[in-house]
Design a protein around this motif. Structure first.
Motif, mmCIF file in Angstrom:
data_model
loop_
_atom_site.group_PDB
_atom_site.id
_atom_site.type_symbol
_atom_site.label_atom_id
_atom_site.label_comp_id
_atom_site.label_asym_id
_atom_site.label_seq_id
_atom_site.Cartn_x
_atom_site.Cartn_y
_atom_site.Cartn_z
ATOM 1 N N THR A 223 0.817 -1.225 0.000
ATOM 2 C CA THR A 223 0.000 0.000 0.000
ATOM 3 C C THR A 223 0.848 1.272 0.000
ATOM 4 O O THR A 223 0.328 2.358 -0.215
ATOM 5 C CB THR A 223 -0.925 0.028 1.218
ATOM 6 O OG1 THR A 223 -0.137 -0.041 2.417
ATOM 7 C CG2 THR A 223 -1.894 -1.153 1.181
ATOM 8 N N ARG A 224 2.150 1.122 0.232
ATOM 9 C CA ARG A 224 3.042 2.281 0.256
ATOM 10 C C ARG A 224 4.314 1.971 -0.513
ATOM 11 O O ARG A 224 4.719 0.812 -0.626
ATOM 12 C CB ARG A 224 3.434 2.671 1.693
ATOM 13 C CG ARG A 224 2.328 3.279 2.517
ATOM 14 C CD ARG A 224 2.906 3.823 3.831
ATOM 15 N NE ARG A 224 3.919 4.853 3.602
ATOM 16 C CZ ARG A 224 3.638 6.130 3.404
ATOM 17 N NH1 ARG A 224 2.376 6.541 3.391
ATOM 18 N NH2 ARG A 224 4.606 7.005 3.220
ATOM 19 N N ASP A 226 8.173 3.256 -0.287
ATOM 20 C CA ASP A 226 9.207 4.051 0.392
ATOM 21 C C ASP A 226 10.371 4.222 -0.573
ATOM 22 O O ASP A 226 11.387 3.524 -0.512
ATOM 23 C CB ASP A 226 9.652 3.349 1.671
ATOM 24 C CG ASP A 226 8.508 3.196 2.661
ATOM 25 O OD1 ASP A 226 7.745 4.165 2.826
ATOM 26 O OD2 ASP A 226 8.362 2.107 3.253
ATOM 27 N N VAL A 333 1.081 8.068 -6.508
ATOM 28 C CA VAL A 333 1.249 8.076 -5.050
ATOM 29 C C VAL A 333 1.045 9.488 -4.508
ATOM 30 O O VAL A 333 1.228 10.484 -5.218
ATOM 31 C CB VAL A 333 2.652 7.551 -4.634
ATOM 32 C CG1 VAL A 333 2.863 6.128 -5.090
ATOM 33 C CG2 VAL A 333 3.757 8.467 -5.166
ATOM 34 N N ARG A 338 1.897 6.908 -0.196
ATOM 35 C CA ARG A 338 0.706 6.059 -0.224
ATOM 36 C C ARG A 338 0.277 5.816 -1.665
ATOM 37 O O ARG A 338 0.129 6.754 -2.447
ATOM 38 C CB ARG A 338 -0.433 6.713 0.549
ATOM 39 C CG ARG A 338 -1.725 5.875 0.563
ATOM 40 C CD ARG A 338 -2.787 6.527 1.442
ATOM 41 N NE ARG A 338 -3.209 7.822 0.924
ATOM 42 C CZ ARG A 338 -4.135 7.979 -0.014
ATOM 43 N NH1 ARG A 338 -4.737 6.918 -0.553
ATOM 44 N NH2 ARG A 338 -4.466 9.196 -0.416
#
Length: 356
Positions: A223-224, A226, A333, A338
Motif C-alpha cells: 500500500t506504500r 518508500d 502516489v 501512499r
C-alpha cells in the motif's frame, strides 16, 4: 448292486450337458470385469517409444514412469484433480511430447484416455473426467474473445464467472492467472479476484505450483512505496536517492528503452507535462535499462526533462519488490508514498486524473 447306464457320445443327454458346460464357461469369461487403474492410457502409435512418464504439474504428488504398451494402467498416489504432464520417452529422452498437447487437465476416478501418438499426443476420447472437456471449452471461448477484440470489461466478466464455476478445481488457478496479468495494476479489479479466491479450499489456495492466491495477496498488501529506501543511477551515472514530498502527488513511470508502448506513451506524457504540473503532479521515470549510454541518449534526444532514474541491478529494486511484470506501469502516489492507484497505460491515468 448299482446299475450303470452308459451314455453314448451321440446321446441327447450328453450333448445337453456339454452344451451347458460350454455356455457356462463362455458366460463366465464374458462377465469377467476389466480392472482399471486410476489413470489408463489406451494409445496407438507407429513410433519407437519405450516408456511413458506421467506427473502432476508440480511433481509433488505424482511421478510415474512405466514401460510403453497399448494399454497402460497407472495407480496414483492421490486423487485425480490437477494439471498433468504425459511424456513419451525413448532411451531416456523425451520424444513426441510437445506443449500444450502433453498437458491435460483431469479429475475423477479410473480415468481412461484413448488416442494416438504421432509426433505428439492426439487425444480422441477421455472417459471419467469432465474437467478435460470443460477446460477445453473454456480455453476455446477465451481465445475467441481475445481474437474478436472484445471489450476488456466483457473479458474480465467472463473470467470472473469462470473462476467461480471452477472454484473447487485447480483449473480456477489457471483462469485467475489470466485475470491477474490482465489487471495486475488495477487494485479494484484485484479486490474482486481476491474475494472470489477466498472461497477456494485451502488445498487449492496452497497449490505448490499455481500460486495465484499468494500473488494477489502480495500485490494488494503493498500500500506504500518508500522510494527513499532504493538507490538509483541518475543521468550522470551517479548513485542517488530521491524522496516524496508529502504535499505533492507523484506519477511513477516504470519503463525501459526497448519497450514500444513505453516509447509511444512518452510522447503523450510530454504533451501533458504542463497539465500534470498544474495539478501538482510530478513525474518520476524509473527505468530498468542496463545500458546507461543508450538510456541517456534516448532521454536527451527526446528532451524528456522530468526526473529520470535507472534501477541499480541488485536483489532489491523497486520494480522487483513491487512485482512489476508489465511495462509500462504507472503508479500514482501521494501523502509521502501512499499508493493511490496503478495503471497499465498513460491514457488510463489521464482519464482517472481528468486530464483528457
Amino acid at each position: 448292486m448299482k446299475n450303470y447306464f452308459p451314455i453314448s457320445l451321440k446321446s441327447p443327454l450328453l450333448l445337453l450337458v456339454c452344451a451347458a458346460l460350454l455356455m457356462a464357461c463362455h458366460h463366465e469369461e464374458k462377465e469377467k470385469p476389466v480392472v482399471w487403474a486410476d489413470l489408463n492410457l489406451i494409445l496407438d502409435t507407429d513410433e519407437a517409444i519405450d516408456s511413458v512418464m506421467v506427473r502432476d504439474i508440480s511433481q509433488s504428488r505424482e511421478l510415474h514412469k512405466v514401460a510403453f504398451q497399448d494399454t497402460i494402467r497407472i495407480p496414483f498416489n492421490d486423487s485425480i484433480n490437477d494439471l498433468y504432464h504425459i511424456w513419451f520417452l525413448k532411451e531416456g529422452k523425451i520424444v513426441s511430447s510437445k506443449l500444450p498437447e502433453s498437458q491435460v487437465w483431469l479429475n475423477g476416478k479410473q480415468v481412461i484416455i484413448k488416442g494416438q501418438i504421432d509426433q505428439k499426443l492426439k487425444i480422441d476420447t477421455v472417459i471419467g473426467s469432465d474437467l478435460f472437456y470443460k477446460a477445453r471449452e473454456h480455453n476455446t471461448a477465451y481465445i475467441s474473445l481475445i481474437k474478436e477484440k472484445a471489450a476488456p470489461q466483457v473479458i474480465d466478466s467472463f473470467l470472473l464467472r469462470e473462476i467461480d464455476t471452477f472454484i473447487d478445481s485447480p483449473f480456477s488457478l489457471a483462469i485467475m492467472d489470466n485475470y491477474f496479468f490482465r489487471n495486475q495494476e488495477d487494485r479494484d479489479a484485484l479486490q474482486k479476484l481476491l474475494h472470489l479466491a477466498s472461497k477456494q479450499k485451502e488445498q487449492i489456495k496452497n497449490h505448490s505450483f499455481l500460486g495465484s492466491y499468494e500473488r494477489i495477496e502480495k500485490r494488494l498488501g503493498i500500500t506504500r512505496l518508500d522510494i527513499d529506501s532504493y538507490p538509483f543511477y541518475d543521468l550522470e551515472n551517479k548513485v542517488v536517492t530521491t524522496a516524496f514530498d508529502k504535499d505533492k502527488k507523484y506519477l511513477l513511470d516504470l519503463w525501459f528503452v526497448n519497450c514500444p508502448p513505453c516509447v509511444k506513451e512518452h510522447k503523450l506524457m510530454a504533451q501533458k507535462q504542463e497539465q500534470l504540473e498544474q495539478n501538482n503532479i510530478e513525474v518520476i521515470g524509473i527505468s530498468r535499462d542496463d545500458d546507461h549510454k543508450i538510456w541517456k541518449e534516448y532521454l536527451t534526444k527526446n528532451n524528456y526533462t522530468w526526473e529520470n532514474l535507472r534501477v541499480i541491478d541488485t536483489s532489491k529494486t523497486l520494480i522487483a519488490d513491487y512485482d512489476v511484470a508489465i511495462f509500462p506501469t504507472y503508479i500514482l502516489v501521494e501523502d509521502g508514498g501512499r499508493i493511490v492507484k496503478t495503471f497499465s497505460s498513460f491514457a488510463e491515468n489521464q482519464k482517472y486524473l481528468g486530464l483528457e
